[in-house]
Design a protein around this motif. Structure first.
Motif, PDB file in Angstrom:
ATOM      1  N   THR A  29       0.844  -1.192   0.000  1.00 50.83           N
ATOM      2  CA  THR A  29       0.000   0.000   0.000  1.00 50.83           C
ATOM      3  C   THR A  29       0.878   1.240   0.000  1.00 50.83           C
ATOM      4  O   THR A  29       1.722   1.408   0.882  1.00 50.83           O
ATOM      5  CB  THR A  29      -0.929   0.023   1.227  1.00 50.83           C
ATOM      6  N   VAL A  30       0.674   2.086  -0.999  1.00 49.13           N
ATOM      7  CA  VAL A  30       1.353   3.379  -1.081  1.00 49.13           C
ATOM      8  C   VAL A  30       0.342   4.452  -0.697  1.00 49.13           C
ATOM      9  O   VAL A  30      -0.759   4.504  -1.259  1.00 49.13           O
ATOM     10  CB  VAL A  30       1.906   3.639  -2.488  1.00 49.13           C
ATOM     11  N   SER A  31       0.701   5.292   0.254  1.00 45.96           N
ATOM     12  CA  SER A  31      -0.252   6.252   0.798  1.00 45.96           C
ATOM     13  C   SER A  31       0.411   7.610   0.980  1.00 45.96           C
ATOM     14  O   SER A  31       1.615   7.703   1.240  1.00 45.96           O
ATOM     15  CB  SER A  31      -0.797   5.754   2.144  1.00 45.96           C
ATOM     16  N   THR A  32      -0.403   8.646   0.828  1.00 45.16           N
ATOM     17  CA  THR A  32       0.031  10.011   1.138  1.00 45.16           C
ATOM     18  C   THR A  32      -0.554  10.482   2.468  1.00 45.16           C
ATOM     19  O   THR A  32      -0.479  11.669   2.784  1.00 45.16           O
ATOM     20  CB  THR A  32      -0.408  10.978   0.027  1.00 45.16           C
ATOM     21  N   ARG A  33      -1.139   9.561   3.208  1.00 40.66           N
ATOM     22  CA  ARG A  33      -1.743   9.917   4.492  1.00 40.66           C
ATOM     23  C   ARG A  33      -0.653  10.286   5.489  1.00 40.66           C
ATOM     24  O   ARG A  33       0.252   9.492   5.757  1.00 40.66           O
ATOM     25  CB  ARG A  33      -2.559   8.750   5.029  1.00 40.66           C
ATOM     26  N   PRO A  34      -0.722  11.476   6.072  1.00 43.83           N
ATOM     27  CA  PRO A  34       0.306  11.858   7.048  1.00 43.83           C
ATOM     28  C   PRO A  34       0.170  11.042   8.325  1.00 43.83           C
ATOM     29  O   PRO A  34      -0.935  10.835   8.842  1.00 43.83           O
ATOM     30  CB  PRO A  34       0.028  13.348   7.294  1.00 43.83           C
ATOM     31  N   THR A  35       1.287  10.573   8.814  1.00 43.06           N
ATOM     32  CA  THR A  35       1.303   9.771  10.034  1.00 43.06           C
ATOM     33  C   THR A  35       1.771  10.627  11.200  1.00 43.06           C
ATOM     34  O   THR A  35       2.930  11.056  11.227  1.00 43.06           O
ATOM     35  CB  THR A  35       2.237   8.562   9.875  1.00 43.06           C
ATOM     36  N   GLU A 121      -3.254   3.724  -2.625  1.00 46.34           N
ATOM     37  CA  GLU A 121      -3.348   2.748  -3.709  1.00 46.34           C
ATOM     38  C   GLU A 121      -2.595   1.496  -3.278  1.00 46.34           C
ATOM     39  O   GLU A 121      -1.499   1.595  -2.713  1.00 46.34           O
ATOM     40  CB  GLU A 121      -2.769   3.310  -5.007  1.00 46.34           C
ATOM     41  N   SER A 122      -3.176   0.351  -3.552  1.00 47.06           N
ATOM     42  CA  SER A 122      -2.598  -0.888  -3.044  1.00 47.06           C
ATOM     43  C   SER A 122      -2.553  -1.949  -4.130  1.00 47.06           C
ATOM     44  O   SER A 122      -3.304  -1.905  -5.115  1.00 47.06           O
ATOM     45  CB  SER A 122      -3.402  -1.410  -1.844  1.00 47.06           C
ATOM     46  N   LEU A 123      -1.663  -2.900  -3.924  1.00 44.90           N
ATOM     47  CA  LEU A 123      -1.522  -4.081  -4.776  1.00 44.90           C
ATOM     48  C   LEU A 123      -1.496  -5.298  -3.869  1.00 44.90           C
ATOM     49  O   LEU A 123      -0.632  -5.411  -2.997  1.00 44.90           O
ATOM     50  CB  LEU A 123      -0.236  -4.010  -5.607  1.00 44.90           C
ATOM     51  N   THR A 124      -2.446  -6.199  -4.077  1.00 44.18           N
ATOM     52  CA  THR A 124      -2.535  -7.435  -3.304  1.00 44.18           C
ATOM     53  C   THR A 124      -2.190  -8.603  -4.210  1.00 44.18           C
ATOM     54  O   THR A 124      -2.766  -8.743  -5.293  1.00 44.18           O
ATOM     55  CB  THR A 124      -3.942  -7.621  -2.717  1.00 44.18           C
ATOM     56  N   VAL A 125      -1.252  -9.428  -3.768  1.00 41.94           N
ATOM     57  CA  VAL A 125      -0.761 -10.551  -4.564  1.00 41.94           C
ATOM     58  C   VAL A 125      -1.132 -11.848  -3.860  1.00 41.94           C
ATOM     59  O   VAL A 125      -0.828 -12.028  -2.672  1.00 41.94           O
ATOM     60  CB  VAL A 125       0.767 -10.471  -4.766  1.00 41.94           C
ATOM     61  N   LEU A 126      -1.779 -12.753  -4.587  1.00 44.76           N
ATOM     62  CA  LEU A 126      -2.177 -14.058  -4.065  1.00 44.76           C
ATOM     63  C   LEU A 126      -1.693 -15.126  -5.038  1.00 44.76           C
ATOM     64  O   LEU A 126      -2.179 -15.190  -6.172  1.00 44.76           O
ATOM     65  CB  LEU A 126      -3.701 -14.145  -3.902  1.00 44.76           C
ATOM     66  N   PRO A 187      -1.599   4.090 -10.335  1.00 42.61           N
ATOM     67  CA  PRO A 187      -1.634   5.060 -11.438  1.00 42.61           C
ATOM     68  C   PRO A 187      -1.750   6.505 -10.983  1.00 42.61           C
ATOM     69  O   PRO A 187      -1.296   7.411 -11.686  1.00 42.61           O
ATOM     70  CB  PRO A 187      -2.874   4.633 -12.229  1.00 42.61           C
ATOM     71  N   GLY A 188      -2.366   6.742  -9.841  1.00 43.83           N
ATOM     72  CA  GLY A 188      -2.551   8.118  -9.403  1.00 43.83           C
ATOM     73  C   GLY A 188      -1.337   8.703  -8.712  1.00 43.83           C
ATOM     74  O   GLY A 188      -1.024   9.887  -8.865  1.00 43.83           O
ATOM     75  N   LEU A 189      -0.630   7.882  -7.957  1.00 42.92           N
ATOM     76  CA  LEU A 189       0.504   8.378  -7.176  1.00 42.92           C
ATOM     77  C   LEU A 189       1.818   8.305  -7.943  1.00 42.92           C
ATOM     78  O   LEU A 189       2.674   9.177  -7.778  1.00 42.92           O
ATOM     79  CB  LEU A 189       0.615   7.577  -5.872  1.00 42.92           C
ATOM     80  N   LEU A 190       1.994   7.250  -8.759  1.00 38.80           N
ATOM     81  CA  LEU A 190       3.254   7.041  -9.485  1.00 38.80           C
ATOM     82  C   LEU A 190       4.444   7.196  -8.537  1.00 38.80           C
ATOM     83  O   LEU A 190       5.196   8.172  -8.600  1.00 38.80           O
ATOM     84  CB  LEU A 190       3.378   8.017 -10.661  1.00 38.80           C
ATOM     85  N   PRO A 191       4.631   6.242  -7.633  1.00 39.03           N
ATOM     86  CA  PRO A 191       5.691   6.370  -6.620  1.00 39.03           C
ATOM     87  C   PRO A 191       7.086   6.405  -7.243  1.00 39.03           C
ATOM     88  O   PRO A 191       7.277   6.161  -8.438  1.00 39.03           O
ATOM     89  CB  PRO A 191       5.500   5.109  -5.759  1.00 39.03           C
ATOM     90  N   LYS A 192       8.058   6.678  -6.386  1.00 38.98           N
ATOM     91  CA  LYS A 192       9.442   6.736  -6.839  1.00 38.98           C
ATOM     92  C   LYS A 192       9.959   5.338  -7.175  1.00 38.98           C
ATOM     93  O   LYS A 192       9.373   4.322  -6.821  1.00 38.98           O
ATOM     94  CB  LYS A 192      10.318   7.382  -5.762  1.00 38.98           C
TER      95      LYS A 192
END
Length: 237
Positions: A29-35, A121-126, A187-192
Motif C-alpha cells: 500500500t502506497v499512501s500520502t496519508r500523514p502519520t 493505492e494498493s496491490l494485493t498478490v495471491l 496510477p494516481g501516485l506514481l511512486p518513486k
C-alpha cells in the motif's frame, strides 16, 4: 518565505506499507496519508476528527429541523444539550432559514467533511489466484476502485519509464494476456523508483519464485528416465 512556498507546493510525501502474512500472500500500500508521530501531532489529528464530526452532525441536525419533521422527542433530546431559551432561539433561526441558501451551504459542508485528504493505492498478490489493484476514492462515502487479474492472464510485471512533461517518471505495469494496453499499478501516485522496485521484487517473488526450481528436478528426472529407457532398448536389441 521561499522554504514555506516550497513546502506548500511540494508533492505530498509517499510511504509504503507492506503486509505479508504468508510467503504466498502480500499486500503493498502506497499512501500520502500523514502519520502523526509526535504527541502534539496526534492531538491535532484527534481534534481535527472531532471538529469534522461535530460540524457534520450539526449540519445534519439543522437540515432535520428545517425539514419540518421535528417532534417532541427531538426537542427533548436537544434540551439535554441546550437550555430552553437557547433552544427557542435555535428553532427561530431555523424557521428563518431559506432552502435556497441552506441546501447549497449544507452540500458544501458535507463535501468538506466527507472529503478524503489523502490517497491510498494498493496491490494485493495471491499466489495461484492473481493480483488485485485498489485505489481509494476522493470521499469516505464512495467505495474504492478495484480490479482483479487472475494468474492465468498475467504474462509479466515490468517497471517502465515514461516522460511526463520534462520529467522522467517510472511506473509499475502488468502485462495482461489479450489486452493491448498494460495495467498500471499505483496510477494516481506514481511512486518513486525505489518503492516500485521493492514492490516489483516482492510481487514476482510471491507469484513465481520456487515454481521454476520445482520444475527443474522434474525435467532432470524425466530426462534420466528417458535415458534409462533408451539403454534398456539398446540392451534388448
Amino acid at each position: 518565505m521561499r522554504a514555506f512556498l516550497q513546502r506548500i507546493s511540494a508533492p505530498p510525501k509517499q510511504t509504503l506499507r507492506t503486509l505479508q502474512p504468508t510467503p504466498y500472500t502480500a499486500s503493498y500500500t502506497v499512501s500520502t496519508r500523514p502519520t502523526p508521530r509526535t504527541v502534539p501531532a496526534q492531538i491535532a489529528s484527534c481534534i481535527s476528527f472531532l471538529l469534522r464530526s461535530l460540524v457534520g452532525l450539526s449540519t445534519a441536525l439543522l437540515l432535520w429541523l428545517a425539514s419540518g419533521y421535528k417532534s417532541s422527542q427531538t426537542e427533548d433530546v436537544l434540551l439535554h444539550v441546550l437550555d430552553q431559551p437557547r433552544l427557542d432561539e435555535l428553532l427561530a433561526l431555523v424557521d428563518k432559514c431559506q432552502w435556497m441558501y441552506l441546501a447549497p451551504c449544507a452540500l458544501i459542508i458535507f463535501i468538506v467533511v466527507f472529503r478524503r485528504n489523502y490517497t491510498e493505492e494498493s496491490l494485493t498478490v495471491l499466489r495461484g489466484l492473481g493480483i488485485q489493484t485498489s485505489t481509494t476514492s476522493s470521499t469516505y462515502l464512495q467505495a474504492p476502485t478495484t480490479r482483479f487479474i487472475p494468474t492465468t492472464s498475467i504474462q509479466d510485471i515490468f517497471i517502465y519509464e515514461a516522460f511526463k512533461g520534462f520529467e522522467v517518471r517510472f511506473y509499475l505495469a502488468v502485462v495482461v494476456e489479450g489486452e493491448e494496453d498494460v495495467v498500471v499499478v499505483f496510477p494516481g501516485l506514481l511512486p518513486k523508483r525505489a518503492i516500485l522496485e521493492e514492490v516489483w521484487r516482492g510481487a514476482r517473488k510471491c507469484l513465481w519464485e520456487g515454481k521454476e526450481e520445482k520444475q527443474q528436478p522434474k525435467r532432470e528426472m524425466e530426462s534420466a528416465d528417458d535415458a534409462e529407457k533408451r539403454r534398456d532398448k539398446q540392451e534388448k536389441i
